[in-house]
Structures are given as structure tokens and as C-alpha cells.
Scaffold this motif. Structure first.
Motif, mmCIF file in Angstrom:
data_model
loop_
_atom_site.group_PDB
_atom_site.id
_atom_site.type_symbol
_atom_site.label_atom_id
_atom_site.label_comp_id
_atom_site.label_asym_id
_atom_site.label_seq_id
_atom_site.Cartn_x
_atom_site.Cartn_y
_atom_site.Cartn_z
ATOM 1 N N ASP A 123 -1.417 -34.963 -21.635
ATOM 2 C CA ASP A 123 -1.215 -33.518 -21.770
ATOM 3 C C ASP A 123 -2.068 -32.784 -20.734
ATOM 4 O O ASP A 123 -3.093 -32.192 -21.045
ATOM 5 C CB ASP A 123 -1.583 -33.074 -23.184
ATOM 6 C CG ASP A 123 -1.234 -31.627 -23.458
ATOM 7 O OD1 ASP A 123 -0.580 -30.990 -22.598
ATOM 8 O OD2 ASP A 123 -1.623 -31.132 -24.533
ATOM 9 N N LEU A 124 -1.612 -32.804 -19.483
ATOM 10 C CA LEU A 124 -2.394 -32.238 -18.387
ATOM 11 C C LEU A 124 -2.566 -30.726 -18.482
ATOM 12 O O LEU A 124 -3.562 -30.183 -17.999
ATOM 13 C CB LEU A 124 -1.733 -32.586 -17.049
ATOM 14 C CG LEU A 124 -1.670 -34.068 -16.718
ATOM 15 C CD1 LEU A 124 -0.903 -34.274 -15.414
ATOM 16 C CD2 LEU A 124 -3.060 -34.668 -16.630
ATOM 17 N N PHE A 125 -1.620 -30.016 -19.097
ATOM 18 C CA PHE A 125 -1.679 -28.557 -19.138
ATOM 19 C C PHE A 125 -2.028 -28.022 -20.516
ATOM 20 O O PHE A 125 -1.913 -26.834 -20.767
ATOM 21 C CB PHE A 125 -0.351 -27.978 -18.639
ATOM 22 C CG PHE A 125 -0.013 -28.441 -17.255
ATOM 23 C CD1 PHE A 125 -0.750 -28.003 -16.168
ATOM 24 C CD2 PHE A 125 1.015 -29.347 -17.048
ATOM 25 C CE1 PHE A 125 -0.454 -28.442 -14.886
ATOM 26 C CE2 PHE A 125 1.318 -29.793 -15.769
ATOM 27 C CZ PHE A 125 0.582 -29.337 -14.690
ATOM 28 N N GLY A 126 -2.473 -28.883 -21.405
ATOM 29 C CA GLY A 126 -2.864 -28.458 -22.749
ATOM 30 C C GLY A 126 -4.297 -28.876 -23.014
ATOM 31 O O GLY A 126 -5.196 -28.595 -22.227
ATOM 32 N N ALA A 127 -4.489 -29.570 -24.099
ATOM 33 C CA ALA A 127 -5.823 -30.061 -24.473
ATOM 34 C C ALA A 127 -6.035 -31.435 -23.836
ATOM 35 O O ALA A 127 -6.035 -32.464 -24.504
ATOM 36 C CB ALA A 127 -5.931 -30.138 -25.990
ATOM 37 N N TRP A 128 -6.229 -31.453 -22.521
ATOM 38 C CA TRP A 128 -6.330 -32.705 -21.769
ATOM 39 C C TRP A 128 -7.585 -33.465 -22.156
ATOM 40 O O TRP A 128 -8.678 -32.910 -22.226
ATOM 41 C CB TRP A 128 -6.320 -32.429 -20.273
ATOM 42 C CG TRP A 128 -6.295 -33.668 -19.443
ATOM 43 C CD1 TRP A 128 -5.357 -34.654 -19.493
ATOM 44 C CD2 TRP A 128 -7.235 -34.073 -18.446
ATOM 45 N NE1 TRP A 128 -5.642 -35.634 -18.582
ATOM 46 C CE2 TRP A 128 -6.807 -35.301 -17.925
ATOM 47 C CE3 TRP A 128 -8.399 -33.511 -17.944
ATOM 48 C CZ2 TRP A 128 -7.486 -35.981 -16.943
ATOM 49 C CZ3 TRP A 128 -9.086 -34.183 -16.953
ATOM 50 C CH2 TRP A 128 -8.623 -35.406 -16.457
ATOM 51 N N ASP A 129 -7.443 -34.768 -22.405
ATOM 52 C CA ASP A 129 -8.556 -35.659 -22.750
ATOM 53 C C ASP A 129 -8.713 -36.657 -21.605
ATOM 54 O O ASP A 129 -7.924 -37.587 -21.480
ATOM 55 C CB ASP A 129 -8.240 -36.391 -24.056
ATOM 56 C CG ASP A 129 -9.352 -37.334 -24.493
ATOM 57 O OD1 ASP A 129 -10.362 -37.466 -23.774
ATOM 58 O OD2 ASP A 129 -9.203 -37.939 -25.562
ATOM 59 N N PRO A 130 -9.722 -36.506 -20.747
ATOM 60 C CA PRO A 130 -9.856 -37.348 -19.560
ATOM 61 C C PRO A 130 -10.474 -38.727 -19.808
ATOM 62 O O PRO A 130 -10.607 -39.507 -18.878
ATOM 63 C CB PRO A 130 -10.775 -36.521 -18.656
ATOM 64 C CG PRO A 130 -11.645 -35.780 -19.613
ATOM 65 C CD PRO A 130 -10.749 -35.455 -20.784
ATOM 66 N N THR A 131 -10.818 -39.059 -21.062
ATOM 67 C CA THR A 131 -11.561 -40.299 -21.297
ATOM 68 C C THR A 131 -10.798 -41.553 -20.864
ATOM 69 O O THR A 131 -11.404 -42.520 -20.415
ATOM 70 C CB THR A 131 -11.971 -40.434 -22.774
ATOM 71 O OG1 THR A 131 -10.805 -40.332 -23.594
ATOM 72 C CG2 THR A 131 -12.960 -39.355 -23.168
ATOM 73 N N LEU A 132 -9.476 -41.550 -20.972
ATOM 74 C CA LEU A 132 -8.721 -42.745 -20.593
ATOM 75 C C LEU A 132 -8.688 -42.951 -19.082
ATOM 76 O O LEU A 132 -8.387 -44.047 -18.610
ATOM 77 C CB LEU A 132 -7.310 -42.709 -21.170
ATOM 78 C CG LEU A 132 -7.245 -42.831 -22.692
ATOM 79 C CD1 LEU A 132 -5.810 -42.921 -23.161
ATOM 80 C CD2 LEU A 132 -8.036 -43.999 -23.198
ATOM 81 N N ALA A 133 -9.018 -41.919 -18.330
ATOM 82 C CA ALA A 133 -9.115 -42.083 -16.873
ATOM 83 C C ALA A 133 -10.209 -43.100 -16.541
ATOM 84 O O ALA A 133 -10.083 -43.869 -15.581
ATOM 85 C CB ALA A 133 -9.405 -40.750 -16.201
ATOM 86 N N PHE A 134 -11.257 -43.125 -17.336
ATOM 87 C CA PHE A 134 -12.329 -44.101 -17.111
ATOM 88 C C PHE A 134 -11.867 -45.517 -17.445
ATOM 89 O O PHE A 134 -12.229 -46.471 -16.765
ATOM 90 C CB PHE A 134 -13.570 -43.723 -17.920
ATOM 91 C CG PHE A 134 -14.189 -42.437 -17.477
ATOM 92 C CD1 PHE A 134 -14.894 -42.359 -16.291
ATOM 93 C CD2 PHE A 134 -14.028 -41.290 -18.240
ATOM 94 C CE1 PHE A 134 -15.451 -41.161 -15.864
ATOM 95 C CE2 PHE A 134 -14.580 -40.088 -17.830
ATOM 96 C CZ PHE A 134 -15.299 -40.024 -16.637
ATOM 97 N N VAL A 135 -11.047 -45.656 -18.486
ATOM 98 C CA VAL A 135 -10.484 -46.965 -18.832
ATOM 99 C C VAL A 135 -9.598 -47.454 -17.691
ATOM 100 O O VAL A 135 -9.707 -48.600 -17.230
ATOM 101 C CB VAL A 135 -9.684 -46.897 -20.151
ATOM 102 C CG1 VAL A 135 -8.979 -48.211 -20.436
ATOM 103 C CG2 VAL A 135 -10.596 -46.516 -21.306
#
Length: 148
Positions: A37-49
């Protein structure tokens, strides 16, 4: 080849993969949908995974380049540019759409069977039906073409 040598490497690598998916939060559909959900409540934690996976894979490619053959196989079977066709692109698009809707893909879904089987069972059932259809449809087309 002994049974242990044949089954142990895939079993250990699958357990390591499933553990990594669980620890990294990839088995939580809400977290995955939050990442997408890039334009909403984006959660970037999986980018680290994913970044960690890219680093490990880059190191594996470097290691593989210096190996004559795999440790547990006769030869390496690696993709090349000729593998890119319409079926692969269509399948990739369907995979992405399904991942975005369900928040799961096959690896995390199988890992989730150990954690929350009731919630993930419909996804796994649909995934298995899709896999069966993938095998049966081309076989049926081939049989029809032979009989025509």
C-alpha cells in the motif's frame, strides 16, 4: 545416493526458508498488504526482508560462479533470457495481483500452515487448484491436438 543426502538438504533449506519468512513477518497478510500500500498506510519493514534476501542471493551468485557443480546435484540449472515469454509474464502478473489481494504467496502460505492453518487454508486450496489446472490444461490441449 543415500536417503539422508537426498532429503536432508531440501528439508533443512525449506525449514530455514520457512523460519525466515515467519521471523521476517512475511506470513502476516496484513503486513504484506501494508507493504504493498504505497499511497496509504505504507509499512516499509518488508523492504528490509527483501533487501536481506537480495544480499544473500548476490553472495550466492558469486559463490556459485566459482563452483564446478552444486554440492547436492549433478549440474546447475539456471534461468536464462530465453525463459522470458508470454506465459511467464502473464503468470507473474497474476501472481502479483493475487499477492496484493491475499497478502500471501506460496512460500509464506505454506509456512503459515504451521502457524494459523484455518486462516490460510482457503488460499492454499485455491493455490493447489491453480497448480493442478496449470498441469491439466496443457495436457488436455495436447491430447485434443493429437486426436484432431
Amino acid at each position: 545416493m543415500s536417503i539422508a543426502r537426498g532429503f536432508l538438504p531440501p528439508l533443512l533449506s525449506g525449514a530455514l526458508f520457512g523460519g525466515g519468512l515467519s521471523i521476517g513477518g512475511m506470513t502476516d497478510p496484513a503486513r504484506v498488504r501494508g507493504f504493498l500500500d504505497l499511497f496509504g498506510a505504507w509499512d516499509p519493514t518488508l523492504a528490509f526482508v527483501m533487501g536481506g534476501a537480495v544480499i544473500v542471493m548476490a553472495l550466492a551468485w558469486r559463490l556459485q560462479a566459482g563452483m564446478a557443480r552444486p554440492l547436492f546435484g549433478e549440474r546447475f540449472v539456471l534461468p536464462d533470457r530465453t525463459d522470458l515469454d508470454g506465459k511467464l509474464i502473464t503468470g507473474s502478473a497474476l501472481f502479483g495481483i493475487g499477492w496484493g489481494i491475499a497478502g500471501l504467496c506460496p512460500g509464506p502460505a505454506i509456512a503459515s500452515l504451521a502457524l494459523a492453518p484455518v486462516g490460510v487454508l482457503p488460499f492454499v486450496a485455491a493455490m493447489l487448484v491453480g497448480m493442478a489446472a496449470h498441469r491439466l490444461i496443457p495436457e488436455r490441449r495436447a491430447l485434443t491436438a493429437q486426436g484432431a
